[in-house]
Scaffold this active site. Structure first.
Site, PDB file in Angstrom:
ATOM      1  N   TYR A  79      31.556  23.254 -32.182  1.00  0.00           N
ATOM      2  CA  TYR A  79      30.573  23.479 -33.250  1.00  0.00           C
ATOM      3  C   TYR A  79      29.153  23.603 -32.702  1.00  0.00           C
ATOM      4  O   TYR A  79      28.246  24.056 -33.392  1.00  0.00           O
ATOM      5  CB  TYR A  79      30.622  22.362 -34.297  1.00  0.00           C
ATOM      6  N   ASP A  88      37.599  17.024 -37.668  1.00  0.00           N
ATOM      7  CA  ASP A  88      37.186  17.604 -38.945  1.00  0.00           C
ATOM      8  C   ASP A  88      38.435  17.894 -39.783  1.00  0.00           C
ATOM      9  O   ASP A  88      38.558  17.503 -40.946  1.00  0.00           O
ATOM     10  CB  ASP A  88      36.421  18.903 -38.631  1.00  0.00           C
ATOM     11  N   ASP A 139      40.292  15.307 -42.967  1.00  0.00           N
ATOM     12  CA  ASP A 139      40.491  15.811 -44.328  1.00  0.00           C
ATOM     13  C   ASP A 139      41.960  15.715 -44.733  1.00  0.00           C
ATOM     14  O   ASP A 139      42.289  15.339 -45.858  1.00  0.00           O
ATOM     15  CB  ASP A 139      40.054  17.283 -44.445  1.00  0.00           C
ATOM     16  N   ASP A 162      48.652  19.623 -32.833  1.00  0.00           N
ATOM     17  CA  ASP A 162      49.589  20.259 -33.788  1.00  0.00           C
ATOM     18  C   ASP A 162      50.669  19.265 -34.199  1.00  0.00           C
ATOM     19  O   ASP A 162      51.035  19.175 -35.381  1.00  0.00           O
ATOM     20  CB  ASP A 162      50.185  21.555 -33.205  1.00  0.00           C
ATOM     21  N   LYS A 194      44.477  18.906 -27.193  1.00  0.00           N
ATOM     22  CA  LYS A 194      45.328  20.074 -26.975  1.00  0.00           C
ATOM     23  C   LYS A 194      45.356  20.304 -25.461  1.00  0.00           C
ATOM     24  O   LYS A 194      44.964  21.357 -24.950  1.00  0.00           O
ATOM     25  CB  LYS A 194      44.739  21.270 -27.749  1.00  0.00           C
TER      26      LYS A 194
END
Ligand code: NAD
Length: 355
Positions: A138, A242, A246, A218, A186
């Site tokens: 980001y 992020d 959620d 994943d 990852k």
């Protein structure tokens, strides 16, 4: 010396839910000095800036910040963008206060189990996502477009210092919880993830009481739905956090229940942090007494737990919330048959009675 808490009620339902959080903090009997300041749309209306200089100075001079929510249609078309509450207010305060660790707990509240999309037969959930908030893809440079705008690129960049400081915060939190930390990455694909694994592995030796393991992102997304009860602390980088926070938070049911914290470096015994509900300013219900104050009240509990390191008082607040719900007191967003609908302030009063 009293603790000093800066209160930024903000906009929409922000002031309504923040009032209840302050009411609960006062009822704990802790020695806290509160001082309020305008922020967000209210800051803009007051002095032309969503983060007025005096508000920032108050936060910097405080031990912790309790925030409501900001934004609303009244300020949505302000120009330049830095005048808008979300950009010039929220994003600016997070970076000005160096709040690099975002803590998002997600917990099934027993009286509200019906509100979870994962019904009976699934494990109860009580986890904390510790998300790195100020680095990664980001923020990485360079980013941009080439080939006449037809090719786009972002850079995922992490430094050792950025990974080390959040990893220590995550282990400290794991020590206050069930002492189980899963670092999510990852690493089968990304070099940044391999650096995260190296550093987490090194730091894990300093916290031998905590069990450490690694999981690919994943798989984690899948495991959260399959068996959310297996997680205690999830430590992860900005973008994965992020998305996973959620996903985890919605397993609890309602937006009106979810607290969050963003913390920085410890100053002596106190960890400076900003505590706020996950929800926004809900202009559709503002001023009607319909807002559920529980997310704000649980944010106040996080403030006590993480900034003041007072687990006993934080547990009292959390238990009072559960008891008030178990007694059938509900705001309309979590109403079910047989319960009594109350307004925002009555919900706060019911929680204070249980304290
Ligand atoms: P929102 O979270 O404000 O509301 C989404 C829905 O959830 C609405 O129907 C609302 O009534 C309901 N809701 C939210 N909080 C509730 C509560 N405590 N009790 C009961 N119901 C609740 O999101 P939105 O509508 O997308 O955004 C409204 C404004 O809030 C926008 O200006 C947005 O930019 C801002 N926002 C601010 C923050 C923040 O301050 N951290 C976060 C998200 C959105």
């Amino acid at each position: 010396m009293p603790f000093k808490v800066a209160v930024l009620p903000g906009d929409g339902i922000g002031p309504e839910v923040t009032d209840e959080a302050v009411k609960v903090l006062k009822a704990t009997g802790l020695d806290i000095e509160f001082e309020s300041a305008p922020f967000g749309g209210a800051g803009y209306d007051d002095c032309g800036e969503p983060l007025p200089a005096a508000t920032l100075a108050l936060c910097q001079a405080s031990d912790a910040v309790l925030l409501g929510a900001v934004g609303g249609p009244k300020w949505d078309s302000l120009q330049p963008l830095t005048k808008r509450p979300e950009i010039g207010g929220l994003l600016a305060i997070r970076s000005e206060l160096n709040l690099y660790a975002n803590l998002r707990p997600a917990k099934t509240l027993t009286p509200l189990i019906h509100a979870s999309p994962l019904k009976e037969g699934r494990s109860m959930m009580d986890l904390m996502v510790v998300r790195e908030l100020t680095g990664g893809i980001y923020f990485g440079e360079p980013r941009g477009r080439r080939d006449d705008g037809n090719t786009a690129f972002d850079t995922c960049l992490y430094t050792r210092v950025e990974i080390e400081r959040i990893t220590h915060r995550a282990y400290e939190i794991a020590m206050q919880r069930r002492k189980n930390l899963i670092a999510v990455d990852k690493s089968n694909v990304l070099e940044t993830s391999r650096l995260w694994r190296e550093i987490v592995t090194e730091i894990s030796t300093q916290y031998p009481q905590v069990s450490t393991s690694f999981m690919l992102v994943d798989n984690c997304a899948m495991q959260l739905i399959r068996d959310p009860g297996q997680f205690d602390v999830i430590l992860t980088e900005n973008m994965f956090g992020d998305i996973l926070s959620d996903e985890a938070s919605m397993i609890t049911g309602s937006l009106g229940l979810l607290p969050s914290a963003s913390v920085s470096d410890p100053k002596g015994d106190i960890v400076f942090g900003l505590y706020e509900p996950v929800h926004g300013s809900a202009p559709d219900i503002a001023g009607q007494g319909k807002a559920n104050p529980i997310a704000a009240i649980l944010s106040a509990s996080m403030l006590v737990r993480y900034s003041f390191k007072d687990d006993a008082t934080a547990d009292r607040i959390d238990n009072a919330v559960e008891k008030a719900l178990a007694n059938g007191t509900r705001t309309s967003d979590v109403f079910e048959n047989g319960c009594q609908i109350v307004n925002t302030s009555e919900m706060g009063d019911a929680i204070v009675r249980e304290l």
